[in-house]
Scaffold this motif. Sequence first.
Motif, short mmCIF file in Angstrom:
data_model
loop_
_atom_site.label_atom_id
_atom_site.label_comp_id
_atom_site.label_asym_id
_atom_site.label_seq_id
_atom_site.Cartn_x
_atom_site.Cartn_y
_atom_site.Cartn_z
N ALA A 5 0.83 -1.21 0.00
CA ALA A 5 0.00 0.00 0.00
C ALA A 5 0.86 1.26 0.00
O ALA A 5 0.52 2.26 -0.64
CB ALA A 5 -0.93 0.00 1.22
N ASP A 17 -1.83 7.06 6.09
CA ASP A 17 -1.68 8.46 6.49
C ASP A 17 -2.27 8.70 7.87
O ASP A 17 -1.79 9.55 8.63
CB ASP A 17 -2.37 9.38 5.47
N LYS A 70 0.13 3.61 -3.38
CA LYS A 70 -0.52 4.91 -3.27
C LYS A 70 0.16 5.97 -4.14
O LYS A 70 -0.44 7.02 -4.41
CB LYS A 70 -0.55 5.37 -1.80
N LYS A 71 1.38 5.69 -4.58
CA LYS A 71 2.09 6.61 -5.46
C LYS A 71 1.70 6.41 -6.93
O LYS A 71 2.11 7.20 -7.79
CB LYS A 71 3.60 6.42 -5.31
N VAL A 94 -4.98 1.88 0.58
CA VAL A 94 -4.64 3.06 -0.21
C VAL A 94 -5.83 4.01 -0.29
O VAL A 94 -5.70 5.22 -0.05
CB VAL A 94 -4.19 2.64 -1.63
N ARG A 95 -7.00 3.48 -0.64
CA ARG A 95 -8.17 4.33 -0.86
C ARG A 95 -8.70 4.94 0.43
O ARG A 95 -9.27 6.03 0.42
CB ARG A 95 -9.27 3.51 -1.55
N THR A 126 -4.67 -4.35 0.12
CA THR A 126 -3.71 -3.33 -0.27
C THR A 126 -4.43 -2.11 -0.86
O THR A 126 -4.16 -0.96 -0.47
CB THR A 126 -2.73 -3.89 -1.32
N GLN A 184 -3.19 0.87 -10.46
CA GLN A 184 -3.80 0.13 -9.36
C GLN A 184 -4.69 -0.99 -9.90
O GLN A 184 -4.74 -2.08 -9.34
CB GLN A 184 -4.62 1.08 -8.48
N GLY A 212 -6.75 5.77 2.88
CA GLY A 212 -5.72 6.63 3.47
C GLY A 212 -5.27 6.15 4.83
O GLY A 212 -4.86 6.94 5.69
#
Length: 381
Positions: free
Chosen positions: A51, A307, A55-56, A301-302, A297, A62, A304
């Motif tokens: 992930a 973060d 995310k990049k 990412v979706r 994964t 994806q 967040g």
Amino acid sequence: MVLKTFGWSFAVTALGLVAAVLYGGWAAFGIVAILSVLEISLSFDNAVVNAGILKKMNAFWQKIFLTIGILIAVFGMRLIFPVVIVAISAKLGPIEAVDLALTDKDQYQQYVTDAHPSIAAFGGMFLLMIFLDFIFEDRDIKWLAWLERPLAKLGKIDMLSACIAMIVLLITSMTFAANAHQHGGAHVDKAQTVLISGLAGLITYLVVGGLSGYFEDKLEEEEEREHEEEEEAERAGKPRSAVALAGKAAFFMFLYLEVLDASFSFDGVIGAFAITNDIVLMALGLGVGAMYVRSLTVYLVRQGTLDDYVYLEHGAHYAIGALAAILLVTIQYEINEFITGSIGVVLIAWSFWSSVRRNKALAAAEGKADAADKAEVSSGV
């Protein structure tokens, strides 16, 4: 959101379990279910690390990761890879190896077990390099600060990760590999095999990781100048080069993800033989588990999640370091898959709990600061 992200995983699970019942009855159903859980537990740290890279990448790549990538993961690593191991180690042709896997499962398992030292050395060195490069990098956010601060200072030494990895490989080849575990409890000297395989893993990491890192850096440089380049391209009527560069960056990051997934899957494939030596059931069970890892994964990412819970990536990389060490140790000693999976789960759960505590502390500090500001305003200060 959950159904959209995990929908294909649910569908693959249903198809896999139905196929298992048709193939071998309810006993096969149970084996596939157990293998699926085993794969998810062993690869949860893989999803967190993936992930951080995924995310990049844009939405297109994806999707590639979830489509072509899952085909590589299921058919390449969970079905074809064990057959290739047998073909190489037993010096058989591909057709003979497949026939052996389907008709003489005990002999097939023996070949895979005997090839374990080379597999463990390759995967162990690749994962060890990922772990070392992570802990030697100076990061703004530190989880175990008492450990990560001094390691970040040491990381300023050029090629330190590669030097440490080669030292570990030499020690492994002279210790564990000198008395490597083989099928039936026998032990043989696999020092040369482990040394060559470990070097291959190290070289693979340096090549693939180096290329993906290079193009990622180039992409970041282009993004910083994106606005200026767009204006110049519009004035000159020329296409922007950033699109092509992004494609190269995404491709090499995708390639890096696939090699990373392959290294993570070694323990799952080898561990599956503790449950069954039927290649069809292994492919079904591990394939279902791999699909959930892919979906997880994308979900991370979706949402967040990385973060919001900033220590998760740290916990996953420490789990990678533990897995690398376990793979190297298993060259000589057998380690239960429950222990392998539990270490990763514990480290990630610990990092998640630490992230929650950090978020609560920050929220409390912000609340106190807001209260102080309001008090100053009300008092007319």
